[in-house]
Scaffold this motif. Sequence first.
Motif, PDB file in Angstrom:
ATOM      1  N   LEU A   8       0.873  -1.171   0.000  1.00 18.58           N
ATOM      2  CA  LEU A   8       0.000   0.000   0.000  1.00 18.58           C
ATOM      3  C   LEU A   8       0.910   1.221   0.000  1.00 18.58           C
ATOM      4  O   LEU A   8       1.859   1.280   0.784  1.00 18.58           O
ATOM      5  CB  LEU A   8      -0.860  -0.049   1.271  1.00 18.58           C
ATOM      6  N   ASP A   9       0.650   2.189  -0.886  1.00 21.31           N
ATOM      7  CA  ASP A   9       1.608   3.289  -1.038  1.00 21.31           C
ATOM      8  C   ASP A   9       1.621   4.295   0.115  1.00 21.31           C
ATOM      9  O   ASP A   9       2.586   5.004   0.294  1.00 21.31           O
ATOM     10  CB  ASP A   9       1.427   4.000  -2.390  1.00 21.31           C
ATOM     11  N   THR A  19      -3.086   3.744  -4.071  1.00 14.77           N
ATOM     12  CA  THR A  19      -2.594   2.677  -4.938  1.00 14.77           C
ATOM     13  C   THR A  19      -2.223   1.468  -4.093  1.00 14.77           C
ATOM     14  O   THR A  19      -1.434   1.590  -3.162  1.00 14.77           O
ATOM     15  CB  THR A  19      -1.357   3.152  -5.726  1.00 14.77           C
ATOM     16  N   VAL A  20      -2.813   0.326  -4.426  1.00 14.76           N
ATOM     17  CA  VAL A  20      -2.512  -0.930  -3.739  1.00 14.76           C
ATOM     18  C   VAL A  20      -2.021  -1.909  -4.794  1.00 14.76           C
ATOM     19  O   VAL A  20      -2.682  -2.107  -5.809  1.00 14.76           O
ATOM     20  CB  VAL A  20      -3.753  -1.521  -3.040  1.00 14.76           C
ATOM     21  N   SER A  21      -0.854  -2.493  -4.564  1.00 22.07           N
ATOM     22  CA  SER A  21      -0.284  -3.407  -5.551  1.00 22.07           C
ATOM     23  C   SER A  21      -0.196  -4.817  -5.001  1.00 22.07           C
ATOM     24  O   SER A  21       0.016  -5.022  -3.806  1.00 22.07           O
ATOM     25  CB  SER A  21       1.121  -2.954  -5.950  1.00 22.07           C
ATOM     26  N   CYS A  22      -0.358  -5.761  -5.897  1.00 22.34           N
ATOM     27  CA  CYS A  22      -0.279  -7.174  -5.551  1.00 22.34           C
ATOM     28  C   CYS A  22       0.677  -7.835  -6.535  1.00 22.34           C
ATOM     29  O   CYS A  22       0.537  -7.676  -7.744  1.00 22.34           O
ATOM     30  CB  CYS A  22      -1.670  -7.772  -5.666  1.00 22.34           C
ATOM     31  N   ILE A  68      -7.543   3.571  -6.311  1.00 25.29           N
ATOM     32  CA  ILE A  68      -8.793   4.092  -5.765  1.00 25.29           C
ATOM     33  C   ILE A  68      -8.661   5.603  -5.799  1.00 25.29           C
ATOM     34  O   ILE A  68      -7.854   6.184  -5.071  1.00 25.29           O
ATOM     35  CB  ILE A  68      -9.032   3.587  -4.325  1.00 25.29           C
ATOM     36  N   LYS A  69      -9.417   6.234  -6.679  1.00 18.20           N
ATOM     37  CA  LYS A  69      -9.326   7.687  -6.831  1.00 18.20           C
ATOM     38  C   LYS A  69     -10.291   8.376  -5.874  1.00 18.20           C
ATOM     39  O   LYS A  69     -11.409   7.925  -5.677  1.00 18.20           O
ATOM     40  CB  LYS A  69      -9.629   8.075  -8.278  1.00 18.20           C
ATOM     41  N   ASN A  70      -9.827   9.491  -5.281  1.00 16.80           N
ATOM     42  CA  ASN A  70     -10.640  10.275  -4.362  1.00 16.80           C
ATOM     43  C   ASN A  70     -11.297   9.362  -3.311  1.00 16.80           C
ATOM     44  O   ASN A  70     -12.523   9.319  -3.179  1.00 16.80           O
ATOM     45  CB  ASN A  70     -11.698  11.072  -5.146  1.00 16.80           C
ATOM     46  N   ALA A  71     -10.479   8.630  -2.595  1.00 14.68           N
ATOM     47  CA  ALA A  71     -10.959   7.620  -1.645  1.00 14.68           C
ATOM     48  C   ALA A  71     -11.904   8.218  -0.607  1.00 14.68           C
ATOM     49  O   ALA A  71     -11.724   9.347  -0.160  1.00 14.68           O
ATOM     50  CB  ALA A  71      -9.771   6.978  -0.943  1.00 14.68           C
ATOM     51  N   SER A  72     -12.922   7.447  -0.256  1.00 12.43           N
ATOM     52  CA  SER A  72     -13.849   7.859   0.799  1.00 12.43           C
ATOM     53  C   SER A  72     -13.933   6.723   1.821  1.00 12.43           C
ATOM     54  O   SER A  72     -13.449   5.617   1.577  1.00 12.43           O
ATOM     55  CB  SER A  72     -15.232   8.148   0.209  1.00 12.43           C
ATOM     56  N   GLN A  73     -14.547   7.004   2.965  1.00  6.17           N
ATOM     57  CA  GLN A  73     -14.650   5.984   3.996  1.00  6.17           C
ATOM     58  C   GLN A  73     -15.442   4.773   3.513  1.00  6.17           C
ATOM     59  O   GLN A  73     -15.238   3.664   3.988  1.00  6.17           O
ATOM     60  CB  GLN A  73     -15.256   6.592   5.270  1.00  6.17           C
ATOM     61  N   ASN A  97      -6.842  -5.561   4.968  1.00  7.04           N
ATOM     62  CA  ASN A  97      -7.879  -4.657   5.473  1.00  7.04           C
ATOM     63  C   ASN A  97      -7.410  -3.228   5.264  1.00  7.04           C
ATOM     64  O   ASN A  97      -6.322  -2.863   5.691  1.00  7.04           O
ATOM     65  CB  ASN A  97      -8.148  -4.911   6.964  1.00  7.04           C
ATOM     66  N   ILE A  98      -8.239  -2.446   4.599  1.00 11.44           N
ATOM     67  CA  ILE A  98      -7.897  -1.055   4.327  1.00 11.44           C
ATOM     68  C   ILE A  98      -8.953  -0.163   4.970  1.00 11.44           C
ATOM     69  O   ILE A  98     -10.144  -0.316   4.718  1.00 11.44           O
ATOM     70  CB  ILE A  98      -7.819  -0.786   2.808  1.00 11.44           C
ATOM     71  N   THR A  99      -8.485   0.744   5.824  1.00 13.63           N
ATOM     72  CA  THR A  99      -9.380   1.695   6.476  1.00 13.63           C
ATOM     73  C   THR A  99      -9.034   3.089   5.977  1.00 13.63           C
ATOM     74  O   THR A  99      -7.903   3.551   6.148  1.00 13.63           O
ATOM     75  CB  THR A  99      -9.216   1.638   8.012  1.00 13.63           C
TER      76      THR A  99
END
Length: 132
Positions: A8-9, A19-22, A68-73, A97-99
């Motif tokens: 996770l960046d 940005t999350v990379s796998c 994920i652009k313009n991330a929201s909760q 898990n991403i919060t």
Amino acid sequence: ALPIYISLDRAPTEGDNLTVSCSVNKYLYTDISWLLLRTVKNRTVTHVVGEPRDSIIGKYSTTLTLSIKNASQEDSGTYACRARNIYTGEEVLQRKNITIRGEHWRKREVLSWTSKFKGVGNNCTTQSNVNH
């Protein structure tokens, strides 16, 4: 060692582009994809949010990046990277898990940092006055 590596960046905050990379070993795994796992009425519902066709094949690994652009909760949740073993056909899954923290969290951090900075400045001034 896990067959799937997730990175996770940054610590995600509302409004950020995330940005999350796998990554997987390209000689062992194929069909890499990103999933979002949601619980609805005590059942896990899986949404595919990253497709194998978007993956990038490097020298030793295959990487699939989820943006994920313009991330929201509402984007918070359990994300999973899935890949299939080329030789056995077995699917492997690595969860993350991403919060997404609210905008107020960022402001509170800035305020607390500013307060700490002011406190340090005051201490230095006091010490200078004492030394004179």
